[in-house]
Design a protein around this motif. Structure first.
Motif, PDB file in Angstrom:
ATOM      1  N   GLN A   1       0.823  -1.198   0.000  1.00 25.26           N
ATOM      2  CA  GLN A   1       0.000   0.000   0.000  1.00 25.26           C
ATOM      3  C   GLN A   1       0.868   1.263   0.000  1.00 25.26           C
ATOM      4  O   GLN A   1       1.892   1.331   0.667  1.00 25.26           O
ATOM      5  CB  GLN A   1      -0.920   0.005   1.217  1.00 25.26           C
ATOM      6  CG  GLN A   1      -2.040  -1.031   1.165  1.00 25.26           C
ATOM      7  CD  GLN A   1      -2.978  -0.888   2.344  1.00 25.26           C
ATOM      8  OE1 GLN A   1      -2.554  -0.607   3.458  1.00 25.26           O
ATOM      9  NE2 GLN A   1      -4.259  -1.083   2.107  1.00 25.26           N
TER      10      GLN A   1
ATOM     11  N   VAL B   1      -2.389   0.297  -4.665  1.00 30.26           N
ATOM     12  CA  VAL B   1      -3.422   0.258  -3.622  1.00 30.26           C
ATOM     13  C   VAL B   1      -3.094   1.316  -2.571  1.00 30.26           C
ATOM     14  O   VAL B   1      -1.940   1.477  -2.187  1.00 30.26           O
ATOM     15  CB  VAL B   1      -3.511  -1.134  -2.961  1.00 30.26           C
ATOM     16  CG1 VAL B   1      -4.604  -1.160  -1.903  1.00 30.26           C
ATOM     17  CG2 VAL B   1      -3.775  -2.204  -4.019  1.00 30.26           C
TER      18      VAL B   1
ATOM     19  N   ASP C   1      -3.095   3.295   1.059  1.00 31.64           N
ATOM     20  CA  ASP C   1      -3.240   3.298   2.512  1.00 31.64           C
ATOM     21  C   ASP C   1      -4.083   4.531   2.836  1.00 31.64           C
ATOM     22  O   ASP C   1      -3.665   5.656   2.569  1.00 31.64           O
ATOM     23  CB  ASP C   1      -1.872   3.395   3.175  1.00 31.64           C
ATOM     24  CG  ASP C   1      -1.942   3.385   4.703  1.00 31.64           C
ATOM     25  OD1 ASP C   1      -2.880   4.005   5.259  1.00 31.64           O
ATOM     26  OD2 ASP C   1      -1.061   2.790   5.336  1.00 31.64           O
TER      27      ASP C   1
ATOM     28  N   PRO D   1      -7.217  -4.271  -2.300  1.00 25.27           N
ATOM     29  CA  PRO D   1      -6.609  -4.689  -3.566  1.00 25.27           C
ATOM     30  C   PRO D   1      -7.544  -5.583  -4.376  1.00 25.27           C
ATOM     31  O   PRO D   1      -8.161  -6.510  -3.837  1.00 25.27           O
ATOM     32  CB  PRO D   1      -5.367  -5.466  -3.116  1.00 25.27           C
ATOM     33  CG  PRO D   1      -5.718  -5.990  -1.759  1.00 25.27           C
ATOM     34  CD  PRO D   1      -6.624  -4.968  -1.136  1.00 25.27           C
TER      35      PRO D   1
ATOM     36  N   GLY E   1      -8.616   1.160  -0.294  1.00 30.65           N
ATOM     37  CA  GLY E   1      -7.657   0.425   0.519  1.00 30.65           C
ATOM     38  C   GLY E   1      -7.709  -1.069   0.279  1.00 30.65           C
ATOM     39  O   GLY E   1      -6.961  -1.825   0.900  1.00 30.65           O
TER      40      GLY E   1
ATOM     41  N   ASP F   1      -7.003  -0.372  -7.001  1.00 26.11           N
ATOM     42  CA  ASP F   1      -7.810   0.044  -5.857  1.00 26.11           C
ATOM     43  C   ASP F   1      -8.986   0.851  -6.399  1.00 26.11           C
ATOM     44  O   ASP F   1      -8.871   2.037  -6.684  1.00 26.11           O
ATOM     45  CB  ASP F   1      -6.944   0.895  -4.923  1.00 26.11           C
ATOM     46  CG  ASP F   1      -7.672   1.292  -3.640  1.00 26.11           C
ATOM     47  OD1 ASP F   1      -8.915   1.293  -3.637  1.00 26.11           O
ATOM     48  OD2 ASP F   1      -6.986   1.626  -2.662  1.00 26.11           O
TER      49      ASP F   1
END
Length: 271
Positions: free
Chosen positions: A90, A236, A238, A199, A197, A167
């Motif tokens: 992430q 992806v 965070d 995948p 957040g 994402d």
């Protein structure tokens, strides 16, 4: 309904903005649009319709003129995860900015211009690094509408690499976020990742889309779909920072978002 000035944002996003705001939209900001700036009207800017680097310089000149003249105060910039250096995991807002393709490079250059202007002229700037928004009005060659359009027509999806991970988040969640930012009226400069957040590989997306719609499509490898420039294997977000500081997180699940988008595609095709 509050008014916002919008430029260099993809056209498919504008109908969604119009549901929440009174928008003054221009595809590519030019000097002739200078009179549209007003310090009391928030400015939403993207990095689209920049075909070459000289376009970025021209855009920066207009923004500098608006900032110098005190006609610009609040900016929300719709940037991209493409500004980050690739990695397997992430992305955090603190990660290294080192784009590997033109999309990321133009997004990163415009980030730098806006941060410079915000610091020099005390502007309020929120940078939103978007991952993969989707929804009604978005068309091929984006992957979600491509898959759903092919399912609607029982056609064939040509994919370059079905194992790339993305994402995805639904467009209404982005519009809600923009509304939230303007309501909170944040000061200074801040940067947030915007995504789910979660995948999802392209192959998984296709499988879920077929399950949700009850339709089928053929999936074929197509080498011509492989991008000439670097394309992220794993992208992806965070989103812990935006959840903590703004209290935002997506409300629409992938399954619900795909169903809503498919309904729109069916309506558009007259089915």
């Amino acid at each position: 309904m509050s008014k916002v000035l919008v430029s260099n944002v993809e056209k498919w996003v504008t109908p969604h903005l119009e549901r929440a705001f009174q928008i003054d939209y221009t595809e590519q900001l030019k000097h002739s649009n200078y009179s549209s700036f007003d310090p009391d009207i928030p400015y939403i800017i993207g990095f689209e319709y920049i075909g070459e680097f000289t376009d970025i310089g021209s855009l920066g000149d207009v923004l500098t003129l608006a900032a110098q003249s005190n006609k610009l105060k609040t900016i929300i910039y719709l940037s991209s995860y493409g500004v980050y250096a690739p990695k397997k995991g992430q992305f955090k807002e603190s990660d290294v900015v080192c784009p590997k393709n033109f999309v990321g490079t133009r997004a990163a250059i415009l980030e730098d211009i806006l941060v410079y202007l915000a610091n020099r002229y005390s502007l309020d700037l929120t940078i939103l690094r978007l991952f993969n928004p989707y929804g009604p009005y978005q068309l091929s060659p984006y992957v979600v509408p491509t898959v759903l359009e092919r399912i609607a027509s029982s056609g064939t999806v040509n994919i370059g690499d079905s194992e790339k991970v993305r994402d995805f988040f639904y467009i209404s969640d982005l519009i809600d976020l923009i509304s939230l930012i303007l309501e909170k009226d944040p000061k200074g400069i801040d940067i947030f990742n915007v995504g789910s957040g979660n995948p999802t590989s392209i192959s998984t997306l296709i499988t879920r889309a077929q399950e949700i719609t009850g339709g089928e499509c053929d999936v074929l490898f197509d080498a011509t779909k492989l991008r000439e420039e670097y394309d992220y294997d794993y992208a992806v977000a965070d989103i812990n920072k935006i959840k903590k500081e703004l209290g935002w997180e997506p409300k629409v699940s992938l399954e619900e978002g795909l169903a809503l988008t498919y309904q729109w595609i069916l309506g558009r095709s007259g089915k």
